[in-house]
Motif scaffolding. Structure first.
Motif, PDB file in Angstrom:
ATOM      1  N   LEU A 196     -13.550 -62.996 -59.131  1.00 12.09           N
ATOM      2  CA  LEU A 196     -14.131 -62.316 -58.724  1.00 12.09           C
ATOM      3  C   LEU A 196     -12.106 -61.664 -57.688  1.00 12.09           C
ATOM      4  N   ARG A 223     -17.896 -55.305 -56.637  1.00 12.84           N
ATOM      5  CA  ARG A 223     -17.653 -54.050 -57.790  1.00 12.84           C
ATOM      6  C   ARG A 223     -17.820 -53.484 -57.801  1.00 12.84           C
ATOM      7  N   ARG A 244     -13.362 -45.486 -54.185  1.00 15.01           N
ATOM      8  CA  ARG A 244     -11.866 -44.902 -54.400  1.00 15.01           C
ATOM      9  C   ARG A 244     -12.115 -43.326 -54.771  1.00 15.01           C
ATOM     10  N   THR A 280      -7.931 -56.508 -49.459  1.00 14.29           N
ATOM     11  CA  THR A 280      -8.655 -56.790 -51.234  1.00 14.29           C
ATOM     12  C   THR A 280      -9.696 -58.710 -51.043  1.00 14.29           C
ATOM     13  N   ALA A 284     -16.686 -51.150 -54.777  1.00 13.31           N
ATOM     14  CA  ALA A 284     -15.264 -51.230 -55.079  1.00 13.31           C
ATOM     15  C   ALA A 284     -14.708 -49.644 -55.818  1.00 13.31           C
ATOM     16  N   GLU A 285     -15.746 -49.679 -56.674  1.00 13.36           N
ATOM     17  CA  GLU A 285     -15.918 -48.421 -57.449  1.00 13.36           C
ATOM     18  C   GLU A 285     -16.042 -46.613 -56.996  1.00 13.36           C
ATOM     19  N   VAL A 326     -10.696 -57.844 -55.773  1.00 15.31           N
ATOM     20  CA  VAL A 326     -11.604 -56.024 -55.958  1.00 15.31           C
ATOM     21  C   VAL A 326     -10.262 -55.317 -55.056  1.00 15.31           C
ATOM     22  N   ASP A 327     -10.006 -54.717 -54.510  1.00 12.49           N
ATOM     23  CA  ASP A 327      -9.229 -53.831 -53.935  1.00 12.49           C
ATOM     24  C   ASP A 327     -10.533 -52.660 -53.485  1.00 12.49           C
ATOM     25  N   LEU A 328     -10.470 -52.450 -52.255  1.00 16.05           N
ATOM     26  CA  LEU A 328     -11.426 -51.528 -51.009  1.00 16.05           C
ATOM     27  C   LEU A 328     -10.947 -50.449 -50.201  1.00 16.05           C
TER      28      LEU A 328
END
Length: 479
Positions: A455, A428, A435, A447, A431-432, A457-459
């Protein structure tokens, strides 16, 4: 055998600081060393660095030497005479007595001490395991402030005499550079980012082990310094690097302050120095030191054996810290048993530097991200992840690739990397960090989803490290 990069003991950031200093001779030598090193990295040294016209015309001929055997090495030391043609003029061959040139004889003895540890402790006959002759050149360049392995031989500069003394003085430097040759013939760790930092760390590890083996020092008795004999009187420092306390080796007006971190929370994200290979190597260096001291006795016997088994085992060239940690655990388990205190000590060492998740800090990110408090639904131990869904979308053509995979079906290093990413909120945070305010139009996006721990998340692909992107790509491509 894999190709080898130009691997030098003094990092470019340290030479750049010295080049900007107000010490005329040292600054000039550092600038010239940086120039030569850049040409060497680009493979253009013979075209752009003028050879010394006084050097024997035969200097460019590589000697045709028979391989060494388990009974002893085959060494050949050459003299560049202040020029840059390699290997230079042969001055001492295997079995010859001392030459009278201190640097020639230091190189000869250092090659022998290095060969002895690899052979006596790990039954490895020279760097390639097949008796590769050990070739070295001294008196390279004019006041050249470095030593390097070029994929074929060792090369030593004389130093500027103000900050750096001759590089043959330091046995751990000789052994460090030769260990790059072992890496070249085994794991072939890419000289970039975390795999590059591991490449440097492996050389530091076996460099200090050669010194300890040669002196008969235990882990507690050793100083764990790299390059302690290189610094001239008056330099405010003890060495180039400290494995015991990364970041404390020097604090000098000309060299700056040692930038090495000792924990993942201080990981240095940089594009310089091949992605910080000499800087972030402090983290695995500290892990090895802590393991060796915890085990006690001679570091080359158990801790060194685990590292050796790892680098000659099933390891990928793009291995990152977390994967390497998992491989050392596997190596320790295979040799000493899953319930061995050695395995527990290995895990504790990696936890202590934040590469593996631990109770104290919730697990530090192996991609260099700052450790955050664990996410409530991703606490380590709540659930052992077994299945992961990976999907790649985007691009102009809108291509979609996806796969659901049981982690037990993956190679052990990839499975361990996945479990490390899924633990304690690491993915996570990645991923943050990936961005960006201005996302790439039609850019690819990954994804990742799993049920336990829960979980999704998009990466964005453009923001991922090569290690994470490589893991995702390998996972979705598997048959």
């Amino acid at each position: 055998m894999t190709s080898s990069p130009h691997c030098s003991i003094v990092p470019p950031y340290l030479l750049s600081a010295l080049a900007a200093s107000d010490e005329p001779r040292a600054a000039g030598s550092a600038r010239e060393t940086l120039r030569v090193d850049e040409l060497l990295r680009r493979g253009r040294v013979t075209a752009e660095v003028r050879p010394d016209p006084t050097v024997d015309a035969r200097a460019g001929a590589v000697p045709d030497l028979a391989p060494g055997t388990a009974a002893g090495p085959v060494r050949s030391v050459h003299d560049a005479g202040g020029g840059t043609d390699l290997p230079g003029t042969g001055v001492r061959a295997e079995g010859d007595g001392p030459s009278g040139d201190e640097q020639v004889d230091q190189a000869y003895d250092g090659l022998g001490a290095t060969w002895a540890m690899w052979q006596e402790e790990y039954a490895r006959t020279s760097l390639d395991g097949k008796g590769l002759p050990l070739l070295a050149t001294v008196h390279y360049g004019q006041d050249y402030d470095n030593a390097f392995w070029d994929g074929r031989q060792m090369v030593f500069g004389d130093g500027d005499g103000v900050v750096f003394l001759p590089f043959t003085r330091s046995l751990d430097v000789i052994a460090h550079e030769l260990a790059h040759g072992v890496t070249q013939y085994t794991s072939g760790l890419n000289y970039q980012g975390q795999s590059g930092a591991l490449n440097e760390s492996v050389s530091d590890v076996f460099g200090v082990l050669v010194v300890q083996h040669h002196l008969g020092q235990s882990a507690d008795e050793a100083d764990w310094l790299v390059g302690a004999d290189l610094l001239a009187p008056g330099v405010q420092g003890v060495a180039l690097r400290s494995m015991k306390a990364p970041g404390t080796a020097y604090d000098d007006p000309r060299l700056g302050t040692d930038p090495q971190p000792a924990h993942m929370r201080d990981y240095v994200a940089t594009t310089a120095d091949n992605g910080g290979v000499h800087i972030n190597s402090g983290i695995p260096n500290k892990a090895f030191h802590d393991l060796a001291v915890a085990l006690g006795g001679n570091a080359w016997e158990v801790a060194g054996q685990v590292w050796y088994d790892t680098v000659v085992g099933d390891i990928r060239a793009d291995c990152d810290f977390a994967t390497f940690a998992g491989l050392t655990l596997a190596a320790a388990s295979a040799r000493y048993g899953e319930d061995s205190p050695v395995v527990a000590a290995v895990r504790s060492a990696w936890t202590g530097v934040g590469v593996l998740p631990g109770d104290e800090d919730g697990g530090a990110a192996a991609d260099g991200a700052q450790a955050d408090p664990p996410v409530a639904d991703e606490e380590p131990g709540d659930a052992d992840p077994t299945t992961v869904r990976v999907r790649r979308t985007g691009g102009v053509a809108g291509t979609v690739r996806e796969r659901t995979v049981d982690l037990t079906e993956l190679p052990v290093d990839d499975a361990h990397h996945w479990r490390s990413l899924l633990a304690a909120g690491r993915l996570r945070r990645i991923a943050e960090a990936a961005r960006t305010p201005d996302p790439v139009r039609d850019g690819f996006c990954w994804t990742v989803a799993c049920d336990a721990p829960p979980l999704a998340v998009d990466l964005p692909e453009s923001g991922l490290t090569p290690e994470v992107r490589g893991l995702l790509d390998r996972t979705v491509r598997r048959d």
